[in-house]
Structures are given as C-alpha cells and as structure tokens.
Design a protein around this motif. Structure first.
Motif, PDB file in Angstrom:
ATOM      1  N   SER A  47       7.325 -10.728   3.003  1.00 32.32           N
ATOM      2  CA  SER A  47       6.505 -11.513   2.073  1.00 32.32           C
ATOM      3  C   SER A  47       5.041 -11.523   2.503  1.00 32.32           C
ATOM      4  N   MET A  48       4.802 -11.800   3.762  1.00 33.60           N
ATOM      5  CA  MET A  48       3.426 -11.881   4.244  1.00 33.60           C
ATOM      6  C   MET A  48       2.725 -10.529   4.179  1.00 33.60           C
ATOM      7  N   GLY A  49       3.411  -9.480   4.610  1.00 27.04           N
ATOM      8  CA  GLY A  49       2.800  -8.157   4.602  1.00 27.04           C
ATOM      9  C   GLY A  49       2.478  -7.667   3.203  1.00 27.04           C
ATOM     10  N   MET A  54      -1.641  -6.715  -1.261  1.00 27.73           N
ATOM     11  CA  MET A  54      -2.116  -6.765  -2.642  1.00 27.73           C
ATOM     12  C   MET A  54      -3.485  -7.414  -2.793  1.00 27.73           C
ATOM     13  N   LEU A  55      -3.986  -8.030  -1.747  1.00 29.63           N
ATOM     14  CA  LEU A  55      -5.281  -8.704  -1.824  1.00 29.63           C
ATOM     15  C   LEU A  55      -6.419  -7.725  -1.551  1.00 29.63           C
ATOM     16  N   THR A  85      -0.958  -0.408   0.910  1.00 28.30           N
ATOM     17  CA  THR A  85      -2.237  -0.108   0.266  1.00 28.30           C
ATOM     18  C   THR A  85      -3.124   0.590   1.288  1.00 28.30           C
ATOM     19  N   ASN A  86      -2.947   1.872   1.383  1.00 18.87           N
ATOM     20  CA  ASN A  86      -3.756   2.694   2.277  1.00 18.87           C
ATOM     21  C   ASN A  86      -4.866   3.341   1.451  1.00 18.87           C
ATOM     22  N   PRO A  87      -5.766   4.080   2.055  1.00 17.81           N
ATOM     23  CA  PRO A  87      -6.859   4.676   1.283  1.00 17.81           C
ATOM     24  C   PRO A  87      -6.406   5.561   0.111  1.00 17.81           C
ATOM     25  N   LEU A  88      -5.206   6.099   0.171  1.00 16.33           N
ATOM     26  CA  LEU A  88      -4.732   6.925  -0.946  1.00 16.33           C
ATOM     27  C   LEU A  88      -4.178   6.085  -2.098  1.00 16.33           C
ATOM     28  N   LEU A  92      -5.206   3.016  -7.021  1.00 21.28           N
ATOM     29  CA  LEU A  92      -4.186   2.821  -8.047  1.00 21.28           C
ATOM     30  C   LEU A  92      -3.651   1.393  -8.052  1.00 21.28           C
ATOM     31  N   VAL A  93      -3.367   0.869  -6.879  1.00 26.47           N
ATOM     32  CA  VAL A  93      -2.821  -0.485  -6.778  1.00 26.47           C
ATOM     33  C   VAL A  93      -3.834  -1.498  -7.291  1.00 26.47           C
TER      34      VAL A  93
END
Length: 179
Positions: A47-49, A54-55, A85-88, A92-93
C-alpha cells in the motif's frame, strides 16, 4: 505470499548500512521491525509503496521509507515498489493520473503533445496541476487499498493451501503406516 520467495529478493540490511549514501538512514535500516515479512507488514508495504509511486513528487523513495517507518511495515518492499513509476513508465502513469483527475473535475483533458518539452510543461503547469494532483491522489488511494486487499487475500489463500497440502500428506503417511 510465500515468505521464502520474498526473502530471496530482499537486500541484506548489513550491506545497506555500510553504504555511505544511506548512512543517514542507518537507524531506520537497523530497525529489525521494518524487515519482518508478515501478512500485515507486506500488505501495508505494498500500500505504501504503490501510494507513493502514484504521487508526482520528488524523492518518492524517501517518502515511502518514512511511510514504512510510520506504518511499521516492510521497508525494502515499500521503497522498491516506488520504482513502478520509473523514468520509462512515469510519463504514461502521470498522464493517466491527469486524465483521471480531469474526469473527476469534469473538465476537458488536454491531449498529450507529440513531443513533450520542458517549455511545454512550464507553460501548461497551471492548467495541468490541479487535475494531476487530484487524479494522482485518487489513483494512489484506490491502488493502495486494492493492493492491500489483494496481498492479504493472496497471503491467506497461500497459507490455507499449505495447510491443506500438509494435512493431505499426513493422511497419506498415516494410510501408508496402517497398511
């Protein structure tokens, strides 16, 4: 969730404590309670990760580490899941979060340009930021709750399956001894 599977991919806390770049976190890293793998700690770490992933904020890993410390959940899982959510994947996210935020605000979403530049971002920040913030928080909350529920259900399913398999093995052993 099999504990052995997760432990196989976990970093060694002693190795992390020795790294110069992480010395400021040595107290947190040496806290054994943040390395425990239980249904609760793993579910809360997911949950935390995922919430922090997403922020659209800088230093997501530090935020996730602080959140893991506050929630007393698994530190390496919490920090590692931020890399969804990495640079790639980040464009999109975050564009998806923006679209969700625009939908929630009932405003028309801007189309993504064919070529994103820092100039385009600087010009559109005031228009994009409210929808991006709302969409990111809404997505983060929904994903965190869903992840927590799914991890707890998967963990429970795995434990009950293991119990059933052990009971079956015991019955087979008893039959073999009685024959």
């Amino acid at each position: 969730m099999p504990r052995r599977f997760l432990q196989r991919y976990m970093p060694n806390p002693e190795t992390l404590k020795r790294q110069r770049s992480l010395r400021f976190m040595s107290r947190m890293i040496s806290d054994a309670g943040l390395w425990v793998l239980t249904r609760r700690t793993v579910a809360n770490a997911f949950s935390m990760g995922l919430f922090c992933a997403m922020l659209p904020v800088p230093c997501q890993m530090a935020v996730a580490a602080f959140g893991a410390w506050i929630l007393r959940c698994n530190l390496p899982l919490s920090v590692g899941l931020v890399w969804i959510t990495n640079p790639l994947t980040m464009p999109l996210v975050f564009y998806g979060n923006y679209r969700i935020g625009a939908w929630l605000m009932d405003t028309p979403a801007r189309e993504a340009p064919t070529r994103i530049s820092t100039r385009w971002i600087a010009e559109r920040t005031a228009d994009i930021l409210p929808a991006l913030a709302l969409g990111s928080v809404a997505t983060a909350i929904a994903l965190a709750l869903l992840a927590n529920l799914l991890v707890r259900l998967a963990w429970r399913w795995h434990v009950s399956r293991s119990w059933k398999q052990r009971a079956k093995k015991r019955r087979l052993r008893r039959r073999a001894l009685n024959e």
